[in-house]
Scaffold this motif. Structure first.
Motif, PDB file in Angstrom:
ATOM      1  N   LEU A 202       0.846  -1.136  -0.334  1.00  0.00           N
ATOM      2  CA  LEU A 202       0.179  -0.356  -0.292  1.00  0.00           C
ATOM      3  C   LEU A 202       0.886   1.184  -0.260  1.00  0.00           C
ATOM      4  O   LEU A 202       0.503   2.199  -0.690  1.00  0.00           O
ATOM      5  N   ILE A 203       2.294   0.888   0.462  1.00  0.00           N
ATOM      6  CA  ILE A 203       2.910   2.293   1.033  1.00  0.00           C
ATOM      7  C   ILE A 203       3.495   3.028  -0.642  1.00  0.00           C
ATOM      8  O   ILE A 203       3.336   4.056  -1.415  1.00  0.00           O
ATOM      9  N   VAL A 204       3.662   1.406  -1.163  1.00  0.00           N
ATOM     10  CA  VAL A 204       4.359   2.002  -2.851  1.00  0.00           C
ATOM     11  C   VAL A 204       3.174   2.443  -3.604  1.00  0.00           C
ATOM     12  O   VAL A 204       3.897   3.449  -4.769  1.00  0.00           O
ATOM     13  N   ILE A 205       2.231   1.697  -3.175  1.00  0.00           N
ATOM     14  CA  ILE A 205       1.324   2.617  -4.399  1.00  0.00           C
ATOM     15  C   ILE A 205       0.519   3.593  -4.127  1.00  0.00           C
ATOM     16  O   ILE A 205       0.641   5.239  -5.339  1.00  0.00           O
ATOM     17  N   VAL A 206       0.378   4.436  -2.833  1.00  0.00           N
ATOM     18  CA  VAL A 206       0.329   5.396  -2.264  1.00  0.00           C
ATOM     19  C   VAL A 206       1.429   6.498  -2.937  1.00  0.00           C
ATOM     20  O   VAL A 206       1.006   7.649  -3.057  1.00  0.00           O
ATOM     21  N   GLU A 207       2.720   6.086  -2.434  1.00  0.00           N
ATOM     22  CA  GLU A 207       3.889   6.813  -2.947  1.00  0.00           C
ATOM     23  C   GLU A 207       3.898   8.089  -4.164  1.00  0.00           C
ATOM     24  O   GLU A 207       3.816   8.746  -4.460  1.00  0.00           O
ATOM     25  N   GLY A 208       3.897   6.386  -5.381  1.00  0.00           N
ATOM     26  CA  GLY A 208       3.889   6.818  -6.738  1.00  0.00           C
ATOM     27  C   GLY A 208       2.671   7.902  -7.166  1.00  0.00           C
ATOM     28  O   GLY A 208       2.975   8.716  -7.452  1.00  0.00           O
ATOM     29  N   GLY A 209       1.645   7.323  -6.229  1.00  0.00           N
ATOM     30  CA  GLY A 209       0.342   8.660  -6.807  1.00  0.00           C
ATOM     31  C   GLY A 209       0.680   9.567  -6.160  1.00  0.00           C
ATOM     32  O   GLY A 209       0.163  11.105  -6.800  1.00  0.00           O
ATOM     33  N   ALA A 210       1.415   9.639  -4.977  1.00  0.00           N
ATOM     34  CA  ALA A 210       0.998  11.436  -3.990  1.00  0.00           C
ATOM     35  C   ALA A 210       1.949  11.978  -4.931  1.00  0.00           C
ATOM     36  O   ALA A 210       2.095  13.067  -5.143  1.00  0.00           O
ATOM     37  N   ILE A 211       3.782  11.646  -5.797  1.00  0.00           N
ATOM     38  CA  ILE A 211       4.490  11.931  -6.320  1.00  0.00           C
ATOM     39  C   ILE A 211       4.486  12.462  -7.259  1.00  0.00           C
ATOM     40  O   ILE A 211       4.181  14.057  -7.951  1.00  0.00           O
ATOM     41  N   TYR A 212       2.900  12.159  -8.049  1.00  0.00           N
ATOM     42  CA  TYR A 212       2.055  12.544  -9.430  1.00  0.00           C
ATOM     43  C   TYR A 212       1.470  13.303  -9.313  1.00  0.00           C
ATOM     44  O   TYR A 212       1.159  14.388  -9.587  1.00  0.00           O
ATOM     45  N   ALA A 213       0.494  12.927  -8.281  1.00  0.00           N
ATOM     46  CA  ALA A 213      -0.304  13.970  -7.954  1.00  0.00           C
ATOM     47  C   ALA A 213      -0.410  15.097  -7.684  1.00  0.00           C
ATOM     48  O   ALA A 213       0.114  16.397  -7.851  1.00  0.00           O
ATOM     49  N   THR A 214       0.804  15.410  -7.061  1.00  0.00           N
ATOM     50  CA  THR A 214       1.931  16.439  -6.253  1.00  0.00           C
ATOM     51  C   THR A 214       2.259  17.194  -7.636  1.00  0.00           C
ATOM     52  O   THR A 214       2.450  18.554  -7.210  1.00  0.00           O
ATOM     53  N   SER A 215       2.924  16.720  -8.846  1.00  0.00           N
ATOM     54  CA  SER A 215       4.288  17.303  -9.806  1.00  0.00           C
ATOM     55  C   SER A 215       2.991  18.032 -10.034  1.00  0.00           C
ATOM     56  O   SER A 215       2.910  19.254 -10.832  1.00  0.00           O
ATOM     57  N   VAL A 216       1.735  17.566 -10.653  1.00  0.00           N
ATOM     58  CA  VAL A 216       0.311  17.498 -11.733  1.00  0.00           C
ATOM     59  C   VAL A 216      -0.645  19.511 -10.736  1.00  0.00           C
ATOM     60  O   VAL A 216      -0.458  20.642 -11.216  1.00  0.00           O
ATOM     61  N   LEU A 217      -0.169  19.199  -8.712  1.00  0.00           N
ATOM     62  CA  LEU A 217      -0.330  20.763  -8.103  1.00  0.00           C
ATOM     63  C   LEU A 217       0.190  21.770  -8.729  1.00  0.00           C
ATOM     64  O   LEU A 217      -0.573  23.231  -8.153  1.00  0.00           O
TER      65      LEU A 217
END
Length: 310
Positions: A202-217
């Protein structure tokens, strides 16, 4: 406030830096995926290669634009006027590649969510509709920029569509990452002692999504404030998409795959994969690995190796 030429040079520097990270991760992921079989090799390997090709093309275009702005046309047009021309062919090609990159990566995200939800059309159809709509908006923006006159900015031409594209891109990532995490957690929760084993995944999934979403934000905020920082944020987004894609593969392989867990019945995994997985599990774990996405497949592989050693 940073000027447009300065922002473009900074964007080129940062994109080159992040591209180097992506290029390294790609080759590490390539070594891992070449040892796999089935869906991992047939889908993830071509997608990773396509993301690398897009990021490479994006970087090459930025280098050519920098040479034209600061070397070849410096005495005739000037860097500021050159980068202000939104309708230039190279600029449009770069924007088209930027739209393509997250669309390809998000397609895999939607597919993964569709598989984990037992290939439910209630997940797959809405996901495809939103994905196609976002892609159509992105390419329409490219066409709109091709009609721009000299001196105009993206804030004047299609501000609403650009904000919509950034917002949808971010929401697609957050929504489907959350749905994937929730589905895995819900399916494994009834199994005794599964929480500690499931946490790294779960940490792997959430970390990947957080990095991507933060760059778009960051890109969205820069655009809304009218800052030229939008250009560095946009240019690094291309390699960041590839970094996140490969990072999930690498983290699962090295962090989860190399931490064998005690043998346990494979039935909980069939909850994630549906009847197709249940038919295969009685014969061997390997066919089931071929049918699943990369996160669960590496966990199952580590279990099988652990059982062989015992």
């Amino acid at each position: 406030m940073i000027t447009l030429p300065e922002a473009s040079l900074l964007a080129l520097f940062l994109e080159t830096l992040f591209y180097g990270v992506f290029f390294t991760f790609y080759w590490l992921a390539l070594v891992i995926l070449l040892k796999k079989r089935g869906i991992q090799r047939d889908l993830l390997l071509p997608v990773a290669t396509l993301l690398l090709c897009i990021a490479t093309g994006h970087l090459i275009i930025n280098f050519v634009r920098a040479l034209e702005a600061f070397v070849f046309n410096v005495d005739t047009i000037g860097a500021d006027a050159y980068y202000s021309n939104l309708a230039s062919p190279l600029g449009l090609a770069k924007t088209a590649l930027y739209v393509t990159q997250p669309t390809v990566a998000d397609s895999v995200l939607v597919w993964r969510c569709y598989v984990l939800n037992n290939r439910s059309l209630l997940v797959g159809i809405p996901g495809c509709i939103v994905l196609l709509a976002n892609g159509a908006i992105g390419y329409y923006i490219v066409w709109s920029l091709s009609q721009a006159i000299a001196g105009s900015t993206a804030l004047i031409i299609v501000p609403g569509l650009i904000i919509t594209f950034y917002t949808l891109t971010m929401l697609i990532n957050i929504a489907f990452t959350t749905l994937i995490s929730w589905r895995i957690w819900r399916s494994r929760q009834p199994i005794s002692g599964s929480s500690a084993e499931l946490l790294p995944v779960l940490i792997v999934i959430v970390e990947g999504g957080a990095i991507y979403a933060t760059s778009v934000l960051a890109l969205l905020l820069a655009f809304l404030t009218g800052s030229n920082g939008e250009y560095p944020a946009m240019d690094i987004a291309s390699p960041v998409v590839g970094i996140v894609f490969c990072l999930i593969i690498l983290q699962v392989h090295f962090h989860v795959g190399n931490n064998p867990q005690p043998d346990s019945p494979p039935k909980p995994f069939t909850i994630l994969f549906g009847e197709r997985g249940e038919q295969n599990v009685s014969h061997s774990m390997e066919p089931m690995i071929e049918e699943t996405e990369v996160i669960q497949s590496d966990v199952m592989r580590s279990r099988r190796l652990s059982g062989d050693e015992c």
